[in-house]
Design a protein around this motif. Structure first.
Motif, PDB file in Angstrom:
ATOM      1  N   THR A   1       7.160  10.770   8.548  1.00  0.00           N
ATOM      2  CA  THR A   1       6.744   9.672   7.650  1.00  0.00           C
ATOM      3  C   THR A   1       5.403   9.123   8.148  1.00  0.00           C
TER       4      THR A   1
ATOM      5  N   TRP B   1       3.254   7.520   6.740  1.00  0.00           N
ATOM      6  CA  TRP B   1       2.900   6.239   6.145  1.00  0.00           C
ATOM      7  C   TRP B   1       3.482   5.052   6.912  1.00  0.00           C
TER       8      TRP B   1
ATOM      9  N   LYS C   1       0.835  -1.203   0.000  1.00  0.00           N
ATOM     10  CA  LYS C   1       0.000   0.000   0.000  1.00  0.00           C
ATOM     11  C   LYS C   1       0.869   1.251   0.000  1.00  0.00           C
ATOM     12  N   ARG C   2       0.390   2.300  -0.644  1.00  0.00           N
ATOM     13  CA  ARG C   2       1.052   3.592  -0.653  1.00  0.00           C
ATOM     14  C   ARG C   2       0.119   4.599   0.001  1.00  0.00           C
ATOM     15  N   ILE C   3       0.555   5.161   1.122  1.00  0.00           N
ATOM     16  CA  ILE C   3      -0.298   5.972   1.982  1.00  0.00           C
ATOM     17  C   ILE C   3       0.199   7.415   1.987  1.00  0.00           C
ATOM     18  N   ALA C   4      -0.739   8.360   2.042  1.00  0.00           N
ATOM     19  CA  ALA C   4      -0.432   9.791   2.093  1.00  0.00           C
ATOM     20  C   ALA C   4       0.518  10.157   0.955  1.00  0.00           C
TER      21      ALA C   4
ATOM     22  N   GLN D   1       3.394   8.962   0.321  1.00  0.00           N
ATOM     23  CA  GLN D   1       4.387   7.902   0.125  1.00  0.00           C
ATOM     24  C   GLN D   1       4.653   7.618  -1.340  1.00  0.00           C
TER      25      GLN D   1
END
Length: 300
Positions: A294, A296, A242-245, A247
């Motif tokens: 960070t 994420w 998953k790639r969050i915010a 990221q």
């Protein structure tokens, strides 16, 4: 006097006797090699076609002066660990590589951070090891000719793109990478900003280049994509991709500030144990995360 000495008139000093013994020893070794390899006359006047005596096996290689810290980032993959530790201990012992296996077990509640775990393993591996292997737990070397020796000339990528069963792009340095401790420090280790799966190796490749180091890879290995056994089964063990915010944008940047100098962690416990007779050290590691820097690192 012995019959051989009667061939020589007068008295022989110690030095000529030493030379004579040396020549006789060399002649004996040469005769043994020729007689057992099938070259030269058969021992004892044997006829042609009679099998010659087998050559004695070569003496085992000596253990070298260097000691490897095998750093294995880990979380909840125990079936792979049970296969990995005894296999790698046998593999390295057969090659006379002095080694210590460190299982870097992340026990906090943040997302998995392979790079930070390797930084921690480096810092905790002690002064009795002088080079490291960043080694995935699900990758076993099958070819005994793979080189795990001290990489004095620069980082040595054992799981090179032409051999790795999955990843084949030219800048890939994941899977299994050897570095001297001096070279790892020169790179300031790996970035701590990569939470979740992937991309930390690509950033580290750019660090290696920035430090003026050249990545070397195996040569003369003919087993291709069957050089390694890949234990991971993606069907039932999903990777955290998953790639969050922010990221997705941040994952392609070079971290020019962080690494060994700012990894934040605590060792919850350190346990020496044996897996099927193979020794290893398990470090239970609590990583810390600045959620402002960070965000994420959690699934939030």
């Amino acid at each position: 006097s012995p019959p051989l000495l009667r061939l020589f008139p007068g008295r022989l000093s110690a030095f000529p006797l030493f030379l004579l013994a040396l020549l006789l020893g060399f002649a004996s070794l040469l005769w043994l090699q020729l007689s057992c390899s099938g070259e030269g006359p058969s021992p004892g006047g044997q006829h042609r076609g009679v099998p010659r005596q087998p050559c004695p096996p070569p003496a085992p290689a000596s253990w070298g002066p260097h000691r490897l810290a095998l750093l294995v980032p880990f979380r909840e993959r125990f079936e792979e660990l049970l296969a990995f530790v005894p296999y790698m201990h046998r593999f390295l012992s057969k090659k006379r590589i002095r080694h210590h296996i460190f299982i870097l077990n992340q026990v906090d509640h943040f997302r998995f951070n392979r790079a930070s775990l390797i930084n921690v393993g480096f810092l905790e591996s002690g002064n009795d090891t002088d080079y490291i292997a960043m080694h995935d737990v699900d990758l076993l070397p099958l070819n005994e000719h793979l080189d795990y020796s001290f990489p004095e000339a620069g980082p040595f990528h054992v799981a090179s793109p032409e051999l790795h069963p999955l990843y084949h792009y030219q800048t890939y340095v994941g899977g299994i990478l050897l570095l001297t401790k001096q070279h790892y420090e020169l790179c300031n280790g790996m970035s701590n900003r990569f939470w979740g799966w992937g991309r930390e190796d690509d950033e580290f490749y750019r660090r290696i280049k920035g430090a003026g180091l050249q990545v070397r890879r195996p040569s003369g290995i003919t087993t291709g994509y069957e050089t390694f056994q890949h234990l991971h089964d993606p069907a039932w063990r999903k990777r955290d991709q998953k790639r969050i915010a922010a990221q997705k944008q941040e994952q392609f940047k070079v971290d020019r500030e962080g690494g060994l100098n700012n990894v934040r962690y605590r060792i919850e416990s350190r346990t020496d144990l044996s897996v099927a007779g193979a020794p290893c050290t398990v470090l239970n590691i609590l990583l810390d995360c600045d959620t402002d820097e960070t965000p994420w690192c959690t699934f939030g």
